[in-house]
Scaffold this active site. Structure first.
Site, mmCIF file in Angstrom:
data_model
loop_
_atom_site.group_PDB
_atom_site.id
_atom_site.type_symbol
_atom_site.label_atom_id
_atom_site.label_comp_id
_atom_site.label_asym_id
_atom_site.label_seq_id
_atom_site.Cartn_x
_atom_site.Cartn_y
_atom_site.Cartn_z
ATOM 1 N N GLN A 5 2.314 -11.540 -4.317
ATOM 2 C CA GLN A 5 0.847 -11.487 -4.250
ATOM 3 C C GLN A 5 0.245 -11.971 -5.566
ATOM 4 O OE1 GLN A 5 -1.453 -7.758 -4.151
ATOM 5 N NE2 GLN A 5 -2.514 -8.514 -2.334
ATOM 6 N N TYR B 295 -11.525 -7.788 -6.374
ATOM 7 C CA TYR B 295 -11.018 -8.486 -7.560
ATOM 8 C C TYR B 295 -11.677 -9.871 -7.626
ATOM 9 C CZ TYR B 295 -7.981 -4.494 -7.919
ATOM 10 O OH TYR B 295 -7.528 -3.201 -8.044
ATOM 11 N N ARG C 254 -5.111 -12.112 1.596
ATOM 12 C CA ARG C 254 -5.544 -10.746 1.900
ATOM 13 C C ARG C 254 -7.042 -10.606 1.707
ATOM 14 N NH1 ARG C 254 -3.417 -4.684 0.217
ATOM 15 N NH2 ARG C 254 -3.040 -4.219 2.397
ATOM 16 N N GLY D 230 1.474 0.703 3.459
ATOM 17 C CA GLY D 230 1.523 0.793 2.007
ATOM 18 C C GLY D 230 2.160 2.093 1.568
ATOM 19 N N ARG D 231 1.343 3.157 1.495
ATOM 20 C CA ARG D 231 1.836 4.431 0.971
ATOM 21 C C ARG D 231 3.125 4.920 1.628
ATOM 22 N NH1 ARG D 231 -4.006 6.924 1.550
ATOM 23 N NH2 ARG D 231 -3.920 5.276 3.135
HETATM 24 C C1 LIG Z 1 -0.088 3.021 -5.237
HETATM 25 C C2 LIG Z 1 -0.863 1.920 -4.549
HETATM 26 C C3 LIG Z 1 -0.867 0.653 -5.090
HETATM 27 C C4 LIG Z 1 -1.530 -0.398 -4.437
HETATM 28 N N1 LIG Z 1 -1.462 -1.665 -4.948
HETATM 29 C C5 LIG Z 1 -1.993 -2.712 -4.277
HETATM 30 C C6 LIG Z 1 -1.794 -4.044 -4.728
HETATM 31 O O1 LIG Z 1 -1.111 -4.293 -5.722
HETATM 32 N N2 LIG Z 1 -2.372 -5.042 -4.011
HETATM 33 C C7 LIG Z 1 -3.125 -4.798 -2.880
HETATM 34 O O2 LIG Z 1 -3.637 -5.744 -2.268
HETATM 35 N N3 LIG Z 1 -3.293 -3.537 -2.422
HETATM 36 C C8 LIG Z 1 -2.726 -2.500 -3.065
HETATM 37 N N4 LIG Z 1 -2.847 -1.223 -2.566
HETATM 38 C C9 LIG Z 1 -3.450 -1.025 -1.239
HETATM 39 C C10 LIG Z 1 -2.350 -0.986 -0.171
HETATM 40 O O3 LIG Z 1 -1.695 -2.241 -0.061
HETATM 41 C C11 LIG Z 1 -2.933 -0.632 1.211
HETATM 42 O O4 LIG Z 1 -3.967 -1.541 1.528
HETATM 43 C C12 LIG Z 1 -3.489 0.789 1.259
HETATM 44 O O5 LIG Z 1 -2.613 1.710 0.670
HETATM 45 C C13 LIG Z 1 -3.765 1.200 2.703
HETATM 46 O O6 LIG Z 1 -2.579 1.108 3.477
HETATM 47 P P1 LIG Z 1 -1.731 2.448 3.824
HETATM 48 O O7 LIG Z 1 -2.694 3.372 4.525
HETATM 49 O O8 LIG Z 1 -0.621 1.987 4.725
HETATM 50 O O9 LIG Z 1 -1.256 3.041 2.537
HETATM 51 C C14 LIG Z 1 -2.230 -0.154 -3.222
HETATM 52 C C15 LIG Z 1 -2.251 1.157 -2.694
HETATM 53 C C16 LIG Z 1 -1.564 2.175 -3.338
HETATM 54 C C17 LIG Z 1 -1.552 3.545 -2.715
#
Ligand SMILES: Cc1cc2nc3c(=O)[nH]c(=O)nc-3n(C[C@H](O)[C@H](O)[C@H](O)COP(=O)(O)O)c2cc1C
Length: 370
Positions: A102, A182, A230, A321-322
């Site tokens: 990314q 961003y 994204r 993600g999480r």
């Molecule tokens: C610890 C953490 C770090 C994240 N880092 C990024 C990132 O580097 N780039 C990005 O586009 N989104 C990032 N996100 C957002 C996640 O990719 C995702 O959109 C968000 O957690 C919702 O998805 P989930 O409900 O499956 O966790 C981050 C989220 C968390 C919790």
């Protein structure tokens, strides 16, 4: 069809890539890199442990020194960074995974501490709310410096250079980070872009810089077939509500232009990142329909919602993600209905291998091929 009756766990072909299943590891910043933007040695293990995902998207990775907005995040513009990422891609490939990097520029979501005292850059001099993660802890965001018109081509060139570095590092493709307010999103939204040059004002002008970036990155990769993007049309992250005054028109026009670039996919954060999927007046399916490539849906998906979304044809892939933080074998756990481990927040950002690459699978440590 999978035992669960939907194709979530079955192979799928997008573009020229065949993925093992429709589950994507979403990008997750974990803040374990050096000040020089070098990912740690144990990042290879961490990503390889998650190679059962159909597709892994790396944590957001800075395209240049100017792009940095958080301490301890990795980069992809120096030879040393490329070499370190090669260890990661080799480990992922050895374990049958497919991985995109990314590409990230944080713009105003940054702090002078990360730039030897210089101001972060942005489309306009508008301070974000909230705080930046610096080497000496959280500090209030400042009012950024508005970019001069003639500085913008150099940032587009930085994206192209980073895209080439990602190729050299062995990634299978790249994802342009145009979400979460961003830099690219700051140009798109009319609440953060008050420019009067060719990069501001009309919708066409606000989309100009992001589309120049898309053109530069796809050129490096020989077309859009290994480039995703994204976006997060409804998000209020990070830390405020800088929504566009007309997100449907703005992001609708953006997606229509992206379709012309033949991108492999758009990766849509539906709702407020991490926080909510509540109806927000945004018709995400209109974006899916307007786009010609694959659609990755994200944000607060459960296995049940993922299965019904795929079954109803509302997405091609679902990213998590999480859940991937503490469940390296998330795909197997979802498939079998095994309980999911929960990662306490202190492990999310910063630290070492603990809480990062030492989460076991449901049947014990994950065995890796080298
Ligand atoms: C610890 C953490 C770090 C994240 N880092 C990024 C990132 O580097 N780039 C990005 O586009 N989104 C990032 N996100 C957002 C996640 O990719 C995702 O959109 C968000 O957690 C919702 O998805 P989930 O409900 O499956 O966790 C981050 C989220 C968390 C919790």
């Amino acid at each position: 069809m999978s035992p669960t009756g939907t194709p979530l766990f079955e192979p799928v072909t997008i573009g020229d890539l065949t993925l093992k299943n429709r589950i994507v590891m979403a990008p997750l910043t974990r803040s374990r890199s050096s000040d020089a933007g070098i990912p740690p040695e144990f990042a290879a293990e961490y990503y390889a442990q998650r190679a059962t995902a159909g597709l892994i998207i790396s944590e957001a990775t800075n395209i240049s020194a100017q792009a940095r907005g958080y301490a301890l995040t990795p980069g992809i513009w120096t030879a040393e960074q490329v070499e370190a990422w090669q260890h990661v891609t080799r480990a992922v490939h050895a374990n049958g995974g497919i991985m995109f990097l990314q590409l990230w520029h944080t713009g105003r979501i940054s702090h002078p501490d990360l730039h030897d005292g210089a101001l972060p850059v942005a489309p306009s001099a508008i301070a974000p709310k909230g705080q930046a993660f610096t080497n000496s802890g959280l500090k209030d965001h400042v009012t950024p410096r508005a970019l001069e018109t003639d500085e913008i081509p150099a940032i587009v060139a930085d994206y192209a250079h980073a895209a080439q570095c990602a190729k050299d590092a062995g990634f299978d493709g790249v994802e342009i980070h145009s979400a979460n307010n961003y830099l690219l999103d700051q140009f798109i939204r009319d609440s953060t872009n008050k420019r009067t040059d060719r990069y501001g004002g009309s919708l066409e002008n606000r989309l100009r810089f992001p589309l120049e970036v898309v053109a530069a990155v796809t050129k490096v990769w020989g077309g859009g077939h290994r480039v995703g993007l994204r976006l997060s049309p409804g998000t209020t992250m990070p830390g405020e509500t800088p929504l566009d005054s007309n997100p449907m028109a703005t992001y609708g026009a953006y997606v229509a232009e992206l379709a012309k670039s033949n991108l492999l996919y758009i990766h849509d954060i539906e709702g407020i990142t991490q926080l909510s999927r509540a109806p927000d007046g945004i018709d995400y399916m209109a974006f899916r329909k307007a786009f010609t490539g694959a659609y990755i849906a994200n944000n607060n998906y459960t296995r049940e919602l993922a299965e019904s979304t795929i079954a109803e044809g509302k997405a091609d892939l679902i990213s998590f993600g999480r859940p991937f933080i503490a469940n390296p074998d998330l795909v197997d756990r979802l498939r079998t209905g095994a309980p999911l481990a929960d990662a306490p927040k202190p492990y999310w950002y910063g630290g070492n291998a603990n809480g990062y690459s030492n989460w076991p699978g449901m049947n014990g440590p994950i065995a890796l091929k080298s």
